[in-house]
Structures are given as structure tokens and as C-alpha cells.
Design a protein around this motif. Sequence first.
Motif, PDB file in Angstrom:
ATOM      1  N   GLU A 968       0.827  -1.206   0.000  1.00 43.87           N
ATOM      2  CA  GLU A 968       0.000   0.000   0.000  1.00 43.87           C
ATOM      3  C   GLU A 968       0.857   1.250   0.000  1.00 43.87           C
ATOM      4  N   ALA A 969       1.844   1.312   0.895  1.00 44.24           N
ATOM      5  CA  ALA A 969       2.714   2.485   0.976  1.00 44.24           C
ATOM      6  C   ALA A 969       3.494   2.666  -0.312  1.00 44.24           C
ATOM      7  N   GLU A 970       3.982   1.563  -0.884  1.00 42.10           N
ATOM      8  CA  GLU A 970       4.752   1.652  -2.121  1.00 42.10           C
ATOM      9  C   GLU A 970       3.896   2.177  -3.264  1.00 42.10           C
ATOM     10  N   SER A 971       2.623   1.730  -3.308  1.00 45.62           N
ATOM     11  CA  SER A 971       1.719   2.200  -4.357  1.00 45.62           C
ATOM     12  C   SER A 971       1.459   3.691  -4.221  1.00 45.62           C
ATOM     13  N   LEU A 972       1.251   4.156  -2.991  1.00 43.47           N
ATOM     14  CA  LEU A 972       0.995   5.573  -2.772  1.00 43.47           C
ATOM     15  C   LEU A 972       2.214   6.419  -3.115  1.00 43.47           C
ATOM     16  N   LEU A 973       3.390   5.906  -2.812  1.00 44.50           N
ATOM     17  CA  LEU A 973       4.600   6.651  -3.138  1.00 44.50           C
ATOM     18  C   LEU A 973       4.746   6.831  -4.643  1.00 44.50           C
ATOM     19  N   ARG A 974       4.310   5.830  -5.392  1.00 45.48           N
ATOM     20  CA  ARG A 974       4.361   5.973  -6.846  1.00 45.48           C
ATOM     21  C   ARG A 974       3.450   7.096  -7.318  1.00 45.48           C
ATOM     22  N   GLU A 975       2.399   7.355  -6.540  1.00 45.52           N
ATOM     23  CA  GLU A 975       1.487   8.457  -6.853  1.00 45.52           C
ATOM     24  C   GLU A 975       1.892   9.756  -6.156  1.00 45.52           C
ATOM     25  N   HIS A 976       3.086   9.749  -5.524  1.00 49.49           N
ATOM     26  CA  HIS A 976       3.604  10.939  -4.827  1.00 49.49           C
ATOM     27  C   HIS A 976       2.684  11.340  -3.671  1.00 49.49           C
ATOM     28  N   THR A 977       2.085  10.386  -3.011  1.00 54.81           N
ATOM     29  CA  THR A 977       1.112  10.674  -1.956  1.00 54.81           C
ATOM     30  C   THR A 977       1.432   9.848  -0.715  1.00 54.81           C
ATOM     31  N   LEU A 978       1.222  10.431   0.448  1.00 57.05           N
ATOM     32  CA  LEU A 978       1.371   9.711   1.709  1.00 57.05           C
ATOM     33  C   LEU A 978       0.011   9.532   2.363  1.00 57.05           C
ATOM     34  N   PRO A 979      -0.202   8.398   3.039  1.00 53.64           N
ATOM     35  CA  PRO A 979      -1.505   8.174   3.681  1.00 53.64           C
ATOM     36  C   PRO A 979      -1.682   9.061   4.907  1.00 53.64           C
ATOM     37  N   ILE A 980      -2.930   9.334   5.236  1.00 58.20           N
ATOM     38  CA  ILE A 980      -3.262  10.133   6.418  1.00 58.20           C
ATOM     39  C   ILE A 980      -3.522   9.178   7.576  1.00 58.20           C
ATOM     40  N   MET A 981      -2.830   9.396   8.666  1.00 59.08           N
ATOM     41  CA  MET A 981      -3.005   8.526   9.825  1.00 59.08           C
ATOM     42  C   MET A 981      -4.418   8.679  10.393  1.00 59.08           C
ATOM     43  N   GLY A 982      -4.952   7.563  10.867  1.00 60.29           N
ATOM     44  CA  GLY A 982      -6.301   7.585  11.431  1.00 60.29           C
ATOM     45  C   GLY A 982      -6.344   8.312  12.763  1.00 60.29           C
ATOM     46  N   PRO A 983      -7.543   8.616  13.255  1.00 64.46           N
ATOM     47  CA  PRO A 983      -7.678   9.380  14.503  1.00 64.46           C
ATOM     48  C   PRO A 983      -7.270   8.565  15.726  1.00 64.46           C
ATOM     49  N   GLU A 984      -6.731   9.258  16.715  1.00 63.28           N
ATOM     50  CA  GLU A 984      -6.334   8.645  17.978  1.00 63.28           C
ATOM     51  C   GLU A 984      -7.082   9.339  19.111  1.00 63.28           C
ATOM     52  N   ARG A 985      -7.411   8.549  20.119  1.00 64.41           N
ATOM     53  CA  ARG A 985      -8.141   9.103  21.259  1.00 64.41           C
ATOM     54  C   ARG A 985      -7.246  10.003  22.108  1.00 64.41           C
ATOM     55  N   LEU A 986      -7.853  11.027  22.672  1.00 67.39           N
ATOM     56  CA  LEU A 986      -7.172  11.871  23.648  1.00 67.39           C
ATOM     57  C   LEU A 986      -7.729  11.638  25.048  1.00 67.39           C
ATOM     58  N   GLN A 987      -8.665  10.697  25.164  1.00 69.58           N
ATOM     59  CA  GLN A 987      -9.258  10.370  26.465  1.00 69.58           C
ATOM     60  C   GLN A 987      -9.286   8.856  26.628  1.00 69.58           C
ATOM     61  N   GLU A 988      -9.382   8.425  27.872  1.00 72.36           N
ATOM     62  CA  GLU A 988      -9.505   6.994  28.138  1.00 72.36           C
ATOM     63  C   GLU A 988     -10.864   6.502  27.663  1.00 72.36           C
ATOM     64  N   VAL A 989     -10.903   5.259  27.185  1.00 69.59           N
ATOM     65  CA  VAL A 989     -12.176   4.650  26.793  1.00 69.59           C
ATOM     66  C   VAL A 989     -13.085   4.581  28.009  1.00 69.59           C
ATOM     67  N   GLY A 990     -14.321   5.002  27.835  1.00 64.53           N
ATOM     68  CA  GLY A 990     -15.287   4.965  28.936  1.00 64.53           C
ATOM     69  C   GLY A 990     -15.306   6.214  29.788  1.00 64.53           C
TER      70      GLY A 990
END
Length: 1052
Positions: A968-990
Amino acid sequence: MEKEEGASVGGKIKIGVCVMEKKVFSAPMGQILDRLESFGEFEILHFGDKVILEDPIESWPICDCLIAFHSSGYPLEKAQAYAALRKPFLVNELDPQYLLHDRRKVYEHLEMYGIPVPRYACVNRKVPNQDLDYFVEEEDFVEVNGERFWKPFVEKPVNGDDHSIMIYYPSSAGGGMKELFRKIGNRSSEFHPEVRRVRREGSYIYEEFMATGGTDVKVYTVGPEYAHAEARKSPVVDGVVMRNTDGKEVRYPVLLTPAEKQMAREVCIAFRQAVCGFDLLRSEGCSYVCDVNGWSFVKNSYKYYDDAACVLRKMCLDARAPHLSSTLPPILPWKVNEPVQTNEGLTRQGSGIIGTFGQSEELRCVIAVIRHGDRTPKQKVKLKVTEEKLLNLMLKYNGGKPRAETKLKSAVQLQDLLDATRMLVPRSRPGRESDSDAEDLEHAEKLRQVKAVLEEGGHFSGIYRKVQLKPLKWVKIPKNDGEGEEERPVEALMVLKYGGVLTHAGRKQAEELGRYFRNNMYPGEGTGLLRLHSTYRHDLKIYSSDEGRVQMSAAAFAKGLLDLEGQLTPILVSLVSKDSSMLDGLDNASIEMEAAKARLNEIVTSGTEIIHEHGSSEEFPWMTDGAGLPPNAHELLRELVKLTKNVTEQVRLLAMDEDENLTEPYDIIPPYDQAKALGKTNIDSERIASGLPCGSEGFLLMFARWIKLARDLYNERKDRFDITQIPDVYDSCKYDLLHNSHLDLKGLDELFKVAQLLADGVIPNEYGINPQQKLKIGSKIARRLMGKILIDLRNTREEAMSVAELKESQEEEQITLSLPASKKEDRNSQPKLCISGDDLRRPGTADKDEDDDKETKYRLDPKYANVKTPERHVRTRLYFTSESHIHSLMNVLRYCNLDESLQGEESLICQNALERLCKTKELDYMSYIVLRLFENIEVSLEDPKRFRIELTFSRGADLSPLENNDDEAESLLREHTLPIMGPERLQEVGSCLTLETMEKMVRPFAMPPEDFPPASIPVGFSGYFSKSAAVLERLVNLFHNYKNSSSSNGKN
């Protein structure tokens, strides 16, 4: 008996299409009817011209639902007789269609229902050229019954089928008349300079000309709850129809404002035409209906065909088979064999989005602050100027103030600067044997660079360049009149900024992130959010800073979020609001940032030990001065200089191959059309294959970029490092690794690793060397943005609580079901009208969001507004900005509890997230912070836990271009594009961060609501929304009449 005879085998509902064949066989009609039939619940019966025109109505096919509308040659009276005989459900009522043929009746009908129209007057003649005592014509105006219409004004025939409309222009503008007509080839209007007198051969409407900025809006309803709007180039501009490569007129989907959505609903109901098109004029913040067309479908929009078929299906099922479920299948029948749309791997799933939530909780608000997408390296040229021509230019554009700074951005200003620079640049370059001073050489080279940059592209339109001129030294000179002295600047600092344009990768990233938000940020909404631009329960506003890359990122994101089509420019104009005071600039924290950079420079260049002031550095590593800086930063800095020179030399050789005569930087640079590059969505494969740099950058400009970095990073004469250049070296390095890896620059990967180590320490510390300083700087930079976010959250809460209270009162009214009929009638005889928006707000909400002040102030009670789930209203606010505001906002969120006024309070960010943030050195392109507000409807209104905040963030495209460890990363690099990291929590679950806690923790660092400038209510809206209660009551009754006619139409 007739209905039984009309029921087909298998219980299918028969839809009769009693329409002239020319209309039946149009592409939109065919697309929609085919979709309806594919549901398997309907049988489509086409009557055909022969049946309609020749056969008696008694022999016409019997149907359950009827689609019938007037067109040229259509026997409307015959269709009315058929409807009276068979009583099918009418999608569009037949009687009101007579109104549409007379523009006077259309306007009267619109006014009767409180729908805004342009100011107009009617001139009615019984015979051609009839003299009328109430009509006066002068050179620059006409007067009808004492009401004067100054040119330019519009003249329309009262006959709705006559499309010859004239616009008359004032003599001060040269006079003349423009004739608008139905499109003929590529023309839709013609200018006649010699025509100055109005027509007198018939009856006409005269109306005020509305300035719309060259754009008209066409609105298409399918029932009172759905409207699709498209903007097109107005024929009043030059009469040339914009067409795409397929020969179709270029139209762009646009969002309707809440007021316009209400107007669409009212037009649909007022004329009793479920499928109805009308023209909307947007002028000076107001909207007006200027024509109602009746049955109209959107052309060339498959998404609209899908929507229209789904809405018509529900309409027919509700009317003729209410016992059947109108719920849509998970996959629409005509999409079963279509491949599933992937997200191209650009946005990765993170831990931050739950995906679902309890049935007791409902999403109320989504607020996102988002950094722009991938861009070309930002460039800056600084030089001190003493030339008279440049100093005079500065005085010309700063009002003659000797100590005032001047900013040049417009085409005229930049052309003036280019003309002056061309005269100052030496015609020949001094040879190596020249005795010229080194500083003079450098000055001449910089002037050449200024000239070359200004000449890029051959024109200034759409190219991102701006110049600042700041006076540095002054002298006293005698005044021209000989009385006294005045100051005169003798030296100024010129700063030229260019580059920083959104790349094809940046546009792709932003659009994909918009799609990701659409599919993941709104749990529980399902496919309903795919059509945000057509719903009445979603309040969306998008804000951007003044930077072009930020605006275009916002437009591309909106395109993905709303599943729009077409180019970004009209999306930008229609949907994105600029607010530079909220999303631009670092001036408020400039002193503190300079202090942080000075301390940072001391640590990096001298190898000073990092001081641990707040406990163990192992337990709280983020609490140290200069946290994140590598311990060997001083050694890395020297390595950075060496590697930068190595890469620069390679680029110089490539530039020499391009121009054999190049011996010094900043020679004649080939045109660099950034405006053209801005529109690209994919890489230019031909350029890459031929070994040229990506985009429009030539080797000469690429060399200019690198030689400047090498010189600015380290001054050999003074043996001085400039650590503020580290982020720029890293920026250029990453750009070339991503976009120019095919050039095989040796050592670029090593340079990137060293630059990344240093940048990961330098960039976060530029916004504060320790948490207290980060909080102070962050609060100054993001103060206005934080204040606006709090206003958004508060307004959402107040609106939600108002709806909840209203719902409770409605539930109480259900006791009337047990009352005698006479009492129920008494109780329901006067519909409840919510006349003022303030009535829907709770006490203590005087300082409202300025956005709300510009929208609907007068609302119908949702119970009567034909909106089944008003409580599911969602507010979305998107703020697009630059790296500085993302860092600043994040620093406020994670360190706000360190403020003296909040001592003892826990951080808004959990310990685990603080550790992850400490390791997150870069908030890269398309990084974002999201606040989602949920309402727990099972908790009492007074309980603080009624409203919960969820905080998430994403590092953006924070992946090294050197990483290609998966396909996946290699394919995106061929398109000169980097993937966007998914969201991460800033609070504890619950955990439960209440809105009340959030407000308490952030309020000390946010601009108070009273400091925001008062909202200006657009002229005209007040008139529209201050219609009398009687008008609103007519609308209420009409809603009931429409519903009753829809449900009872056809019953014997």
C-alpha cells in the motif's frame, strides 16, 4: 372497483406517465423511471402521444400514481379530466400548473406565501403600443404607478413561455440592452448597444436588476423535503455558455442556506408541485426567487437520479401502499453489481472513532480544526533596497507614509513592482574577475530572483506571490513648499514570498479525508450523510485562513465530504468562508515566539544540557525545556550543513545541464505556472518519464530553492547557524523525496533522516520551549479560534435543549387524545408558531454565534414543519488552517490545567495520550483535531452528563517517504502521496468529559463571546423573516392540506 381493476398482478403499484414523448425519452426521466422500476414494486405505464392526444380519457390506462405535467402541445384539460375520473395519486397537482404560464401570477403566488422576490411592477397592455398613464419612460429609468426602476433593470414578458428577457443599462455605462434567450448553440444572450427604449408591443414585468456575481442558481425539489441546487454561469455576463468536453453546460452543485432550503420547501408546497424547478438569485447576502418552472429534473447527475428515485418511491408507497416499508435496501438495486468504492488507502483507520454509540446518545456537533494538504515548498527572498524606484513604489501604496509598511498582492501592484525591478536588474552579469563587492553580487542575484518569480507564468492571476516592503531608515528633507522638514525613507526591507501551493497530492489527500469524515464521523446517520448538500437537518459551515493552499484544501475536503462533483473553485466560492483574523497570523505571540527561538538556538548551537524543571524526565518527558531535541543536536547541525551542500551541488549540475550558460543562481527561470499546477489531481507522468522535476518546477528554480537553503542555514563568513532554516530544509527534503525521487539525488535520504531528527525537536519547541510557554503562546495564537469553538458548542447545546423541551411539551399534549373531539379541536385550532429564534433559546444565551444571527430567526414549530426527526439535527464546523494553529490548539488542550486559575484540575488529555503526543513530533499535512458533542437523551436536562465531549486527533500524513515496507505504501509513493493517519483518542475509553468541564478548562484561554464583532444581518433577510403570523399560519395550513391531499388523493 376501478382501483381493483387497476391493481396489477403481483400487487405492483402502477405509475402512469402521462407526458409528451419528447419529455418521457429525455435522459433524466429515463434514468429515474428505470431506477424506480428496478425496486420491483412498481410497473411503469407510458401513455404515449397518440393516447394522450387522440384517445378518450376513458380508454387511457388505469394507474395508482400519475406523473403528468404541461409542455408544448400538451392537453392539460384532458389530463385534469382523467385525474378527476380515476383519482390517482398526483405527483404534481394539475390545477396549479396554469399559474406557471403567467409570470404575474407566479410572483403574486410567491408573495402570498412570503417567499422573497425581486422588487417589481407590472405593465399590462390590452393592445400593442397602448399608451398608459401610469407608465413613464425616461433616459435612465422607467416609472410604474409612481415606483421608479433605475437602469440597469430587467424587462420580462408576462407570458411565462416567452423567454425573451431584456436588461437595459444606464447611459453612464454606455447604455444599450442585453437580450437573454434560451440557449442557441453556445450563446444565451446578445448585447445590442443601440437599443435604449423598452418594448411596448405587449405586457411586461419590470424588476430591479440583482447583482449576483455572475452566477445563477437553479433549484430542483423532489417533494418538500429534498432540494438539489446547481450554480451556472449567468447569461448576463457575456452570453457564452460554458460547456465541458462532452458539450454539456457546466453546472456546479451548491449548498443552500437554511433560509433557501425553507424557500425551496415553500415553493414546492405553494404551487403543489412535488417535482419543481425554480431560479434563485443570490445578491448582497439575500436570496430571491425570480422564476418557477414546474416539472424539472437535474441533468447529468447520477447521484441526483439516485436521490430522486428514492424520494419518489417513498412518496408513491406512502400514498398507495402505506402498509409496505419504505426503508431503503442497504444496496440500491441498480448498484448491486457496481464495485465498492475504496478509500485508496489514503486514510488509515485509527483508534479514535468508536463507529457506534448507545441508542441513548445522539451526535449533535462535529468541530474539526484541520491543517492544509501537501504543498510545494514555501519560498522567501529578503533583501534590503535603497533604490529610489522601489522606495517610491512603497510610498505609492502606503498612502505616502514614510514609516508605514506596504503589502503588494494585486496584479496591478505586482506589475508595478516588476516594471521597476526590470529597470534595476543589471543587463549583464559581472564575470568572476569582477571587483564588485560580494554583497553587491548577492543583491543583484536577489533582484534577478525577484524578477524571475514575478515573471513566472506570464501573468499574475491565480499565482501565489506577495511582497512586503518595510521601511528601515529615514532622513529629514525639506518640504516641497519650503516650510519645514519631512521624513523620507532611504532604505527598506523587501520580503518576497511565493510557493506553498497545494499539490495534486494535497488535493487528493483533502478530498479523501472528506470522504473519510463522511463515512466515519457521523455514526448512526448511515447513507443519509451522503447527501448533506440536500438535507434540512445538517448545519455546515467551513472556514479557512487567507492562504490559497488552505482555502483549496477546504474546498477539496468539502468535495469529498459532500460527494460533490466538478472543479474546486466554485465549491470554494460557495462553501468556504475566509476568516484570517481567526485562522491566520502569529503576530499576537511574536515576542514570546522570538524568546522561545532564542532559547532553542542556544540549546542547539551550544550543546546546552536540557534542564528538567518539573519532576522526573522519565515520568514526564514533556515537562523539560526543549523536550524532543536530540542530545547530539549540535553535531547533527553540522552534518545537516554538509549533506545540504552535497544535494545542492547535484541540483546545480542538473540545472547546468538544462542551461549550459548557468554559472550563478537566479538566472532566467522558465515560466512556473502555479495556477495550472493548482488544478492538477494526478502527477504529470510525461514530465516524470522525461526526467524533469514534478509539477511545474524546473531545475533552475529547484536549484534556487536549494542554494538559498544552503546559504541561509549556515553563513560561512560569520560561522553562524540559523536553526529557523531547519524546518525549511526538512520541508524541501521531504518534498523532493516524495515528488522527485526519480531524480536519484544521492544522499537525499541521509539528509532527510538528519533533518527529521532536528525538525522533530525544533518545530514543536518554536511554539514554546516548555509547557508553560507552549500554553502562553498557544492561547495567544488560538485565542479567537478557541472562543469560536466554545460558541459553537454552547449554541449546539442550547438548540438541543430547546428541541428537547419542545419535545417534552409535545408529549404532554398527547393527553388530548383522551379528550372529547370538540375539546381536541379547540386545543389544536391554533397551531403553535415559534415566531422568534430567541424563544427557542434558554436564558443566558444573549451572545449568540454570529453565524446563527445571519440565518433563520423565525421558525415553524417542528411539529408542523413536516420534518419527521428534527431532533437529529447535526451542526458541523470545519476550520482549515496552518501548522501554527494546530500546534497552538493542541498545546492549549493538553496544558490548560497548568494555568494558575486551574491548579489542581486534571488535564483534558489522559496520561496515555500525553505520552503519545510527546512522541508525536510532527502534526503533518492534513493533521486534525476533532471535538464531537454527544447528547444523552435519557439523562435529565440539568445533569452535566447530558452533553459529552469526545476529543480525537490525527498526526496527518505523518509517514516517512522512505517507508515502503508494504504494498500500500509503495503504491501511494508511486502516486507521490502519503496516507493520512487515522484518529487517535485523547481520552480513556469509557471516560466522560462533560461540556461543562470542557468550558471551564478552556474558557481562560478563549476570546470571550462579547469580544467577537457583532454579526451583521444581511439586508433583506429581516423583511423575509418578519412576515406576519398570518402568513406563517397559511404555510402551516398548507402543509396539512398538502399532506391530506397526498394521502387522500384518489380515494372514493
